[in-house]
Design a protein around this motif. Structure first.
Motif, PDB file in Angstrom:
ATOM      1  N   GLY A  76       8.315   0.735   2.858  1.00 42.54           N
ATOM      2  CA  GLY A  76       7.530   1.019   2.213  1.00 42.54           C
ATOM      3  C   GLY A  76       7.096   2.005   2.765  1.00 42.54           C
ATOM      4  O   GLY A  76       6.867   3.111   3.835  1.00 42.54           O
ATOM      5  N   PRO A  77       5.925   3.232   1.631  1.00 43.46           N
ATOM      6  CA  PRO A  77       5.282   4.418   1.622  1.00 43.46           C
ATOM      7  C   PRO A  77       4.290   4.349   2.711  1.00 43.46           C
ATOM      8  O   PRO A  77       3.685   2.889   3.051  1.00 43.46           O
ATOM      9  CB  PRO A  77       4.390   4.731   0.399  1.00 43.46           C
ATOM     10  CG  PRO A  77       4.338   3.017  -0.317  1.00 43.46           C
ATOM     11  CD  PRO A  77       5.301   2.245   0.197  1.00 43.46           C
ATOM     12  N   THR A  78       3.965   5.346   3.132  1.00 43.78           N
ATOM     13  CA  THR A  78       2.282   5.205   4.764  1.00 43.78           C
ATOM     14  C   THR A  78       1.490   6.192   3.827  1.00 43.78           C
ATOM     15  O   THR A  78       2.276   6.886   2.396  1.00 43.78           O
ATOM     16  CB  THR A  78       2.308   6.164   5.639  1.00 43.78           C
ATOM     17  OG1 THR A  78       1.510   5.584   6.626  1.00 43.78           O
ATOM     18  CG2 THR A  78       3.293   7.237   5.565  1.00 43.78           C
ATOM     19  N   THR A  79       0.078   6.111   3.769  1.00 46.66           N
ATOM     20  CA  THR A  79      -1.048   6.689   3.337  1.00 46.66           C
ATOM     21  C   THR A  79      -0.787   8.463   3.181  1.00 46.66           C
ATOM     22  O   THR A  79      -0.178   8.378   5.025  1.00 46.66           O
ATOM     23  CB  THR A  79      -2.422   6.215   3.901  1.00 46.66           C
ATOM     24  OG1 THR A  79      -2.662   4.950   3.953  1.00 46.66           O
ATOM     25  CG2 THR A  79      -3.777   6.871   2.338  1.00 46.66           C
ATOM     26  N   LYS A 101       1.538   7.735  -0.550  1.00 43.64           N
ATOM     27  CA  LYS A 101       0.934   6.372  -1.385  1.00 43.64           C
ATOM     28  C   LYS A 101      -0.202   6.837  -1.394  1.00 43.64           C
ATOM     29  O   LYS A 101      -1.338   7.742  -0.191  1.00 43.64           O
ATOM     30  CB  LYS A 101       0.863   4.870  -0.531  1.00 43.64           C
ATOM     31  CG  LYS A 101       0.355   4.563   0.432  1.00 43.64           C
ATOM     32  CD  LYS A 101       0.373   2.734   0.554  1.00 43.64           C
ATOM     33  CE  LYS A 101      -0.213   3.145   1.950  1.00 43.64           C
ATOM     34  NZ  LYS A 101      -1.295   2.773   2.281  1.00 43.64           N
ATOM     35  N   ILE A 121       3.861   8.571  -6.176  1.00 44.73           N
ATOM     36  CA  ILE A 121       3.101   7.292  -5.396  1.00 44.73           C
ATOM     37  C   ILE A 121       4.247   6.293  -5.838  1.00 44.73           C
ATOM     38  O   ILE A 121       5.034   5.850  -6.660  1.00 44.73           O
ATOM     39  CB  ILE A 121       1.916   7.331  -6.007  1.00 44.73           C
ATOM     40  CG1 ILE A 121       1.628   7.078  -7.344  1.00 44.73           C
ATOM     41  CG2 ILE A 121       0.960   8.117  -5.425  1.00 44.73           C
ATOM     42  CD1 ILE A 121       0.691   6.083  -7.717  1.00 44.73           C
ATOM     43  N   ILE A 123       5.130   1.473  -4.055  1.00 41.17           N
ATOM     44  CA  ILE A 123       4.036   0.784  -3.655  1.00 41.17           C
ATOM     45  C   ILE A 123       3.778   0.700  -2.344  1.00 41.17           C
ATOM     46  O   ILE A 123       5.007  -0.564  -1.869  1.00 41.17           O
ATOM     47  CB  ILE A 123       4.447  -0.247  -4.996  1.00 41.17           C
ATOM     48  CG1 ILE A 123       4.199  -0.070  -6.514  1.00 41.17           C
ATOM     49  CG2 ILE A 123       2.942  -1.537  -5.157  1.00 41.17           C
ATOM     50  CD1 ILE A 123       3.757   0.689  -6.761  1.00 41.17           C
ATOM     51  N   GLY A 124       2.555   1.026  -2.018  1.00 43.04           N
ATOM     52  CA  GLY A 124       2.361   0.508  -0.885  1.00 43.04           C
ATOM     53  C   GLY A 124       2.260  -1.090  -0.381  1.00 43.04           C
ATOM     54  O   GLY A 124       2.099  -2.206  -1.186  1.00 43.04           O
ATOM     55  N   GLY A 125       3.254  -1.926   0.682  1.00 44.28           N
ATOM     56  CA  GLY A 125       3.382  -3.045   0.867  1.00 44.28           C
ATOM     57  C   GLY A 125       4.505  -3.706   0.788  1.00 44.28           C
ATOM     58  O   GLY A 125       4.589  -5.023   0.402  1.00 44.28           O
ATOM     59  N   ALA A 126       5.206  -2.930  -0.531  1.00 38.28           N
ATOM     60  CA  ALA A 126       6.343  -4.106  -1.166  1.00 38.28           C
ATOM     61  C   ALA A 126       7.953  -3.517  -0.229  1.00 38.28           C
ATOM     62  O   ALA A 126       9.365  -2.903  -1.119  1.00 38.28           O
ATOM     63  CB  ALA A 126       6.356  -3.260  -2.205  1.00 38.28           C
ATOM     64  N   ALA A 127       7.729  -3.459   0.757  1.00 35.18           N
ATOM     65  CA  ALA A 127       8.821  -2.827   2.142  1.00 35.18           C
ATOM     66  C   ALA A 127       9.844  -3.167   1.791  1.00 35.18           C
ATOM     67  O   ALA A 127      11.001  -2.488   2.182  1.00 35.18           O
ATOM     68  CB  ALA A 127       7.616  -2.148   3.375  1.00 35.18           C
TER      69      ALA A 127
END
Ligand code: SF4
Lengths: 172, 281
Positions: A76-79, A101, A121, A123-127
């Protein structure tokens, strides 16, 4: 839902608007804090970069290790804001998009408009779910950085939302 | 005196590290599903649905629900009648962490020194370990992997006693507002009030080891949790920051006595990947 083929064409980017949901298919490059630092330092020294990012999209991700038989682990994405100090230079050098994200700072938004680029963007945490839309992963450079190395991913129907469009409209 | 071999501790730690990172548990899944069903905006509802599907998939495949499998944080309550044999308890916890992160295909996200070299230690150690001594002969360990998307948005402030309840409420809400979409909302908010500068921070971390949505046993603090929850959700940051009703899944407050001159408050944020596991040996 808009289907997009990577690498993106400038006309396609120009049509995207903040809030559009897209499915990306094609190559993206991974890169996060340490790789951005190295890339921009090399650029400042006038060196040739070990990866050609012109026309390409970078995905802010440090994947988890792949289980045997899998192309990649959860990814998933990082900030994104941590990459903000480096992003304008990369956009000015020809990179056309980023996937991450969270919010960006004003200099990044301006560089997006100046270069007709786009910020997606996801979804963070939907890795684990996101990893299902990644078909392959090949190392490109900086392998000593482990999870932070630059890799080339082939993605298929990778879900993202336009966060900042080429006019500078921002969703977040 | 009860003897406990540290190998047993190491093996238990390795298992709980993997378990917490892959299995979010039914409590969290139910909470996320209820929030999803309450959302009116399609995009926000879809985001929550993706998160639920992601977390179920992770459990089914035993892979990490998030690629950021965090820095390993342990709260270790040591029964004072235990005699550890076979080596160092501390080393066993670090070794179990390394083993779990390797065997579970979890990401190694720790650099050995923070400022100059920043070289990855490649086994996700050292862990951050808090020890407490308690009566009895049992060892109780709680593990929470802490992702830094949300850790980076956490804050501590030394309020004045005169700032009172309103000062605390405003500070916590402001912290969540400033964090915006960055900590992967919906979030769980851990608040530590009182103690000293670092004690407040530690309380806020321990608040994030409670079951989601649980309440402080002091009714005044439980009411504070409810009020914070309401004000934070009124910010409408929403899932992934895209707006909506669900900004926080829970607000947990912990407190400790403090000095006559102080009112320390710490806010530790955790993303929707609200992961823990615990074991009693
Ligand atoms: S904040 Fe949490 S959900 Fe988001 S990327 Fe970090 S660990 Fe994952």
């Amino acid at each position: 839902m808009i289907k997009l083929q990577l690498p993106l064409k400038k006309e396609e980017i120009a049509r995207l608007r903040a809030g559009d949901e897209v499915l990306l298919t094609g190559p993206v490059y991974t890169g996060r804090d340490a790789a951005h630092k190295r890339l921009t330092e090399a650029m400042a020294r006038g060196e040739e970069l070990p990866v050609d990012l012109r026309g390409q999209v970078i995905y802010y991700v440090g994947p988890a290790p792949a289980k045997p038989g899998q192309p990649i682990g959860p990814a998933g994405p990082t900030t994104s804001y941590r990459m903000d100090p480096y992003t304008p230079a990369l956009l000015d050098a020809g990179m056309v998009g980023m996937i991450g994200k969270g919010r960006r700072t004003e200099p990044v938004r301006e560089a997006i408009v100046r270069n007709g680029a786009v910020y997606f963007i996801t979804i963070g945490g939907a890795a684990a779910l996101i990893a299902d839309s990644i078909r392959s992963k090949e190392p490109v450079c900086y392998e000593d950085l482990g999870t932070e190395a630059v890799c080339r991913l082939e993605v298929e129907d990778f879900y993202a939302i336009v966060g900042i469009d080429s006019l500078g409209n921002s969703l977040l | 005196m009860r003897e406990l071999h540290v190998n047993e501790v190491r093996a238990a730690v390795a298992r709980m590290v993997i378990d917490a990172n892959c299995c979010i548990g039914e409590g969290m899944l139910t909470c996320l599903e209820q929030c999803r069903d309450r959302e009116e905006k399609t995009l926000s509802r879809n985001v929550l649905d993706m998160i639920v599907r992601n977390d179920r998939l992770a459990e089914e495949r035993m892979v990490a629900m998030c690629q950021d499998t965090g820095m390993a944080v342990f709260r270790v309550q040591v029964g004072q009648e235990i005699h550890f044999v076979g080596g160092s308890l501390d080393q066993a916890i670090h070794d179990g962490t390394a083993q779990g992160y390797e065997e579970g295909y979890l990401r190694k996200s720790v650099v050995g020194e923070p400022l100059f070299d920043r070289v990855n230690t490649r086994n996700n150690t050292p862990a951050v370990i808090y020890y407490e001594f308690v009566p009895g002969d049992q060892l109780h360990i709680t593990f929470a992997p802490k992702g830094f998307g949300s850790e980076n948005m956490s804050v501590v402030k030394m309020l004045k006693p005169a700032d009172g309840v309103d000062g605390v409420l405003n500070f916590v809400v402001e912290a969540v507002k400033n964090a915006g979409p960055n900590p992967c909302p919906p979030i769980v908010v851990g608040v530590g009030i009182g103690g000293t500068f670092e004690k407040a921070a530690q309380l806020s971390k321990f608040a994030l080891m409670r079951d989601v949505g649980s309440h402080n046993e002091d009714p005044r603090y439980a009411a504070l949790e409810d009020e914070l929850m309401e004000r934070i959700n009124a910010l409408a940051i929403g899932p992934a920051g895209l707006g909506g009703k669900t900004t926080a899944l829970g607000v947990h407050v912990e407190w400790f006595p403090t000095h006559i001159a102080g009112l320390p408050v710490a806010v530790n944020l955790c993303c929707h990947a609200y992961r823990h596991s615990s074991v009693t040996l």
